[in-house]
Write a protein that holds these residues in place. Structure first.
Motif, short mmCIF file in Angstrom:
data_model
loop_
_atom_site.label_atom_id
_atom_site.label_comp_id
_atom_site.label_asym_id
_atom_site.label_seq_id
_atom_site.Cartn_x
_atom_site.Cartn_y
_atom_site.Cartn_z
N TYR A 503 0.14 3.92 3.52
CA TYR A 503 -1.26 4.36 3.62
C TYR A 503 -2.05 3.89 2.41
O TYR A 503 -1.54 3.87 1.28
CB TYR A 503 -1.30 5.89 3.68
CG TYR A 503 -2.69 6.49 3.75
CD1 TYR A 503 -3.37 6.61 4.95
CD2 TYR A 503 -3.32 6.96 2.59
CE1 TYR A 503 -4.65 7.17 5.02
CE2 TYR A 503 -4.59 7.51 2.64
CZ TYR A 503 -5.25 7.61 3.86
OH TYR A 503 -6.50 8.17 3.91
N ARG A 539 -12.53 6.31 3.02
CA ARG A 539 -11.93 5.33 3.91
C ARG A 539 -10.42 5.46 3.86
O ARG A 539 -9.85 5.74 2.81
CB ARG A 539 -12.34 3.91 3.51
CG ARG A 539 -13.85 3.66 3.52
CD ARG A 539 -14.15 2.23 3.09
NE ARG A 539 -15.59 1.98 3.03
CZ ARG A 539 -16.34 2.23 1.96
NH1 ARG A 539 -15.78 2.73 0.86
NH2 ARG A 539 -17.63 1.99 1.98
N GLN A 541 -6.61 3.75 5.70
CA GLN A 541 -5.97 2.77 6.56
C GLN A 541 -4.48 3.10 6.62
O GLN A 541 -3.78 3.06 5.61
CB GLN A 541 -6.16 1.36 6.01
CG GLN A 541 -5.39 0.28 6.77
CD GLN A 541 -5.95 0.03 8.16
OE1 GLN A 541 -7.10 -0.36 8.32
NE2 GLN A 541 -5.13 0.27 9.18
N TYR A 543 -1.06 1.82 7.86
CA TYR A 543 -0.50 0.52 8.23
C TYR A 543 0.80 0.64 9.04
O TYR A 543 1.43 -0.38 9.35
CB TYR A 543 -0.23 -0.31 6.97
CG TYR A 543 -1.50 -0.78 6.29
CD1 TYR A 543 -2.16 -1.93 6.73
CD2 TYR A 543 -2.04 -0.07 5.23
CE1 TYR A 543 -3.32 -2.36 6.12
CE2 TYR A 543 -3.21 -0.50 4.61
CZ TYR A 543 -3.85 -1.64 5.05
OH TYR A 543 -5.01 -2.06 4.45
N GLY A 549 -4.30 4.15 12.16
CA GLY A 549 -5.23 3.06 11.99
C GLY A 549 -6.27 3.35 10.94
O GLY A 549 -6.01 4.05 9.96
N LYS A 550 -7.48 2.84 11.15
CA LYS A 550 -8.54 3.02 10.18
C LYS A 550 -9.30 4.31 10.42
O LYS A 550 -9.53 4.72 11.56
CB LYS A 550 -9.52 1.84 10.24
CG LYS A 550 -8.98 0.53 9.69
CD LYS A 550 -10.06 -0.54 9.69
CE LYS A 550 -9.54 -1.84 9.10
NZ LYS A 550 -10.59 -2.89 9.05
#
Length: 841
Positions: A503, A539, A541, A543, A549-550
């Motif tokens: 992450y 934000r 993400q 992975y 996801g985002k």
């Protein structure tokens, strides 16, 4: 000639008489509690050699005379230079001020138009050198501090006015600690500073300053100010040893003023280690502090602070109520209270050696103040910090049932080239996080006769990454490879590293603020108003294959504030303060974690909403020649309260963020202390009454899978004791000093349904010390003993993880709701003692 002989004979006689009287009065004072008459005579006659006050954060020597200088002092003054006389006089003034501190430094006279509760170096210097910063404020009325170990290395937990540590902002010389990138600064604050370098700690439980680089501060802030560099060359050295093989070595060197440059600095180093007070393993801490100052002009300065800390330890296990009570009373337990000291291949996560953790931290700030003219000035405070943390664990895994996120991965766990579906193997994990945070606060200030204010801007950038690779380990001994040995990382059939967490999160923050203060009635009355507008974008993400996801969230929040204060004479002050507060979820709490065995979600902070608070308080202060009093009443309204749940994912301790509806919090804080009574005693009393209720029923899932609501409206929030109180006493008798404290904390619920609670408990500490006369270059040799949990209580000390409902219940719509989980707790650390020898030079 005869008159001279008479004087010569009379002098020694008077000195002898004074010595006899002094000893008689000191003996009477010690045995009978110090009568006023005896103290008056002693104050007029006692004198002893002075020592320097260069300790700056340690207890200042107290063996100097209180009254007129004796013959030895007079003779010394005749042979010393004027500079030495000036230095000696300054030393006496500082020592006298410390002896006069209200409550022995457990309280300070405050003037700000908001509740402020402080401890000073007078008190800090009497406590154990291994104390964590939170331990030092444990007797303030607004805080509920619980230590996790007697040595202070592993830190403490804190709640304030019914809100937990994530709602408290932490500042060190104006630099934020874990402002929003992690679960709480409380988990890290003991790594940022040695107690020997702390000048003052101030808790503002209902407020923060408009320029503070904080957003997570519904419960106010804890501000730590380090000591300033000394004007003269010197230093301090100390060594400590005590229970559980706890030891600490500390040295600080002051450069003094370097020529005519206006620069002065100090650097300190320390090493602390301790065996685990329960279970196996030990903790080790290496630390460095550096501070340099340069002043120029009337009100301009540059102040650099740099710190480094490296820490290794082993994590503890936190028992349920049933396990703790069974263990306490000698009954069998379903789960041991501690991790085992031997490896069990069928349960690798229970072995203490698989629970190591290490932290490597660097941080720096550079406050700059520039006076433009007699009205305007500019301040700029840039800061940066970096923290690399690794949490080790181990799991029992099955080949053919290995998931990354929600996606099944083809993983050869034992490396034999084949995948035997259903075969069990032990795998080690290393949760490696890297947090970097940097920002700057810039402001323009003005100061007129009846008006002052500031306008400014704050910008901060933060990044947080978390990687948890799985590694092969010895199936018989439990030996594991180095956390950074990538050759031991388990990979899938495509050659990619198998992570259970992968992450990357970040946020960007921009904030503008404006504040103005108008003074009336010759500055007896003030009215302050301000506003802070914060825009923040988070934000994330994930992975992992099949991960979340985002994600992205943006918030904009104005937080206005107003304060009024009136000093109706030099002893009495009243004030009113109100402000708003905003807190966004932390990137850590938003991570979605999946089971490596099933691919199902273990924890998720998705959908967590920002928390908003409106806070009001009214206070009264009295500062007299003897009594000092501080009383504040407060009212908080919190919506979308964010709570951090401590839990486990794949046998790794993690945190999860969740909303817990609204809360209403009301209460009263009281602090009372005195200046010296009978020139020896300085008592202290604090008390808090807290009435808090949850405003909503919380949603949950019934046993039939239908959404229902727990009947939590009107219940008391978790970890919110109704009463807390402390009594303290500081005593000085010549070179001897003593400080003792006793703290009571009422029961606190550990579930939202209030169906399980941690009982009340007491904590207590005693400090005893003696200042020896100067020896060679040792200006202030001091021996000190510190005791904690003197009565040896075997009780629970804090709630580690809470639950929705600890027992089955019926929801609002009549559906059966099973018990969500069993809350867990941190036991109160056992009796401990530590001795310290220290001196300035």
């Amino acid at each position: 000639m005869s008159r001279q002989k008479i004087c010569t004979v009379a002098g020694p006689s008077n000195a002898l008489l004074r010595s006899i009287r002094r000893k008689r009065h000191l003996m009477a004072a010690t045995v009978l509690g110090a009568f006023v008459l005896g103290e008056s005579a002693s104050a007029q006659t006692v004198s002893s050699p002075s020592t320097t006050s260069r300790t700056n954060g340690a207890v200042a020597p107290v063996n100097a005379g209180k009254g007129k200088a004796g013959p030895a002092r007079k003779k010394a003054r005749q042979t010393q230079s004027a500079d030495r006389e000036s230095s000696e006089s300054e030393s006496l003034d500082i020592r006298g001020s410390r002896r006069n501190a209200p409550g022995g430094g457990m309280m300070r006279v405050e003037h700000d138009a908001r509740a402020t509760q402080s401890v000073t170096s007078t008190y800090i210097g009497m406590q154990s050198p291994t104390s964590a910063p939170l331990d030092l404020i444990a007797n303030l009325p607004s805080v509920n501090v619980s230590s996790s170990d007697p040595s202070g290395i592993d830190g403490s937990s804190i709640t304030s006015r019914g809100l937990n540590d994530v709602d408290i902002g932490f500042l060190l010389n104006g630099m934020p600690i874990a402002n929003g990138s992690s679960t709480s600064g409380a988990s890290f604050i003991q790594n940022y500073i040695d107690s020997q370098n702390i000048s003052v700690e101030s808790m503002t439980p209902g407020s923060i300053s408009v320029e503070d680089p904080l957003t997570s501060a519904a419960a106010g802030s804890l501000s730590i100010t380090t000591r300033k560099p000394s004007d003269k060359f010197g230093g301090t050295i100390s060594g400590s040893y005590g229970s559980f093989n706890t030891s600490k070595e500390f040295i600080r060197l002051d450069t003094g003023l370097l020529g005519n440059s206006g620069i002065k600095s100090y650097v300190s180093f320390s090493h602390t280690r301790a065996d685990a007070w329960r279970g196996s393993g030990n903790s080790d801490r290496k630390h460095m502090d550096f501070r340099a100052q340069k002043t120029f002009g009337q009100n301009s300065s540059v102040d650099l602070y740099v710190g480094y800390n490296h820490y290794d330890s082993y994590m503890s296990r936190f028992p349920t109520m049933a396990n703790f009570l069974n263990d306490k009373h000698g009954r069998p337990v379903t789960t041991p209270l501690n991790y085992t000291d031997t490896f069990n291949p069928t349960s690798p996560s229970t072995y203490y050696a698989e629970r190591a953790t290490n932290k490597d931290q660097f941080y720096a700030s550079l406050p700059i103040k520039l006076a433009l003219n007699h009205i305007f000035s500019v301040s700029v405070v840039p800061y940066y910090q970096r923290a690399a943390i690794t949490l080790d664990s181990a799991s029992r895994m099955r080949e053919g049932y290995t998931y990354a996120g929600s996606t099944l991965q083809q993983i050869d766990l034992n490396g034999d080239g084949t995948i035997k579906k259903g075969a069990y193997y032990d795998a080690a994990s290393a949760a490696q996080s890297l947090n970097q945070q940097g920002g700057v606060v810039a402001a323009l200030h003005w100061n007129l006769k009846d008006n002052s204010g500031q306008v400014g801007y704050w910008h901060e950038e933060n990044s947080y990454s978390l990687l948890t690779p799985m590694m092969r380990m010895n199936q018989t001994t439990g030996a594991r490879p180095s956390d950074t040995d990538k050759s031991a990382y388990i990979r899938n059939t495509s050659g990619n590293i198998y992570y259970s967490t992968n992450y990357l999160g970040s946020y960007s923050l921009n904030s503008g603020f404006l504040e103005d203060t108008q003074y009336f009635l010759n500055h007896k009355m003030s009215l302050r108003a301000g506003i802070k507008v914060t825009a923040m974008t988070l934000r994330g993400q994930d992975y992992l294959p099949g991960g979340a996801g985002k994600t992205s969230q943006s918030f904009v929040s104005p937080t206005p504030r107003v304060a009024w204060s009136y000093d109706f004479d030099k002893h009495n002050q009243v004030y009113i303060n109100a402000e708003g507060d905003f807190r966004a979820p932390s990137p850590v709490g938003l991570i979605t974690r999946y089971s490596t065995a099933t691919g199902k979600i273990n924890t998720s902070g998705a959908g967590a909403k920002p928390q908003y608070s409106i806070k009001e308080e009214i206070g009264y202060r009295y500062s007299g020649n003897l009594l000092v009093a501080d009383i504040s009443a407060f009212n908080f309204n919190v919506s979308n309260r964010l709570l951090t749940l401590n839990t486990y994912s794949n046998d790794v301790q993690v945190s999860q963020t969740m909303n817990a509806g609204g809360e209403t919090i009301r209460g009263v804080d009281v602090m009372l202390s005195t200046r010296p009574l009978l020139h020896r005693f300085r008592p202290y009393v604090s008390f808090e009454y807290l009435h808090a209720t949850m405003d909503n029923n919380l949603p949950t899932t019934s046993t039939s899978g239908v959404v229902d609501y727990l009947r939590t409206k009107g219940k008391r929030p978790v970890m919110t004791p109704k009463y807390m109180g402390s009594v303290g006493l500081t005593y000085n008798e010549g070179p001897f000093f003593m400080n003792a404290s006793l703290r009571f904390t009422a029961k606190q619920y550990s579930s939202f349904m209030n169906d399980q609670a941690m009982p009340y408990y007491f904590t207590n500490t005693i400090a005893l010390g003696y200042h020896f006369p100067k020896v060679w270059i040792a200006q202030s040799p001091t021996f000190r003993l510190n005791f904690s949990n003197v009565t040896g209580q075997n009780k629970l000390g804090s709630v580690y993880s809470f639950a929705n409902n600890a027992k089955p219940t019926v929801g609002v719509y009549g559906h059966t709701i099973a018990a969500s989980s069993s809350p867990t707790y941190a036991p109160l650390p056992s009796f401990s003692m530590i001795g310290t020898v220290s001196t300035s030079f």
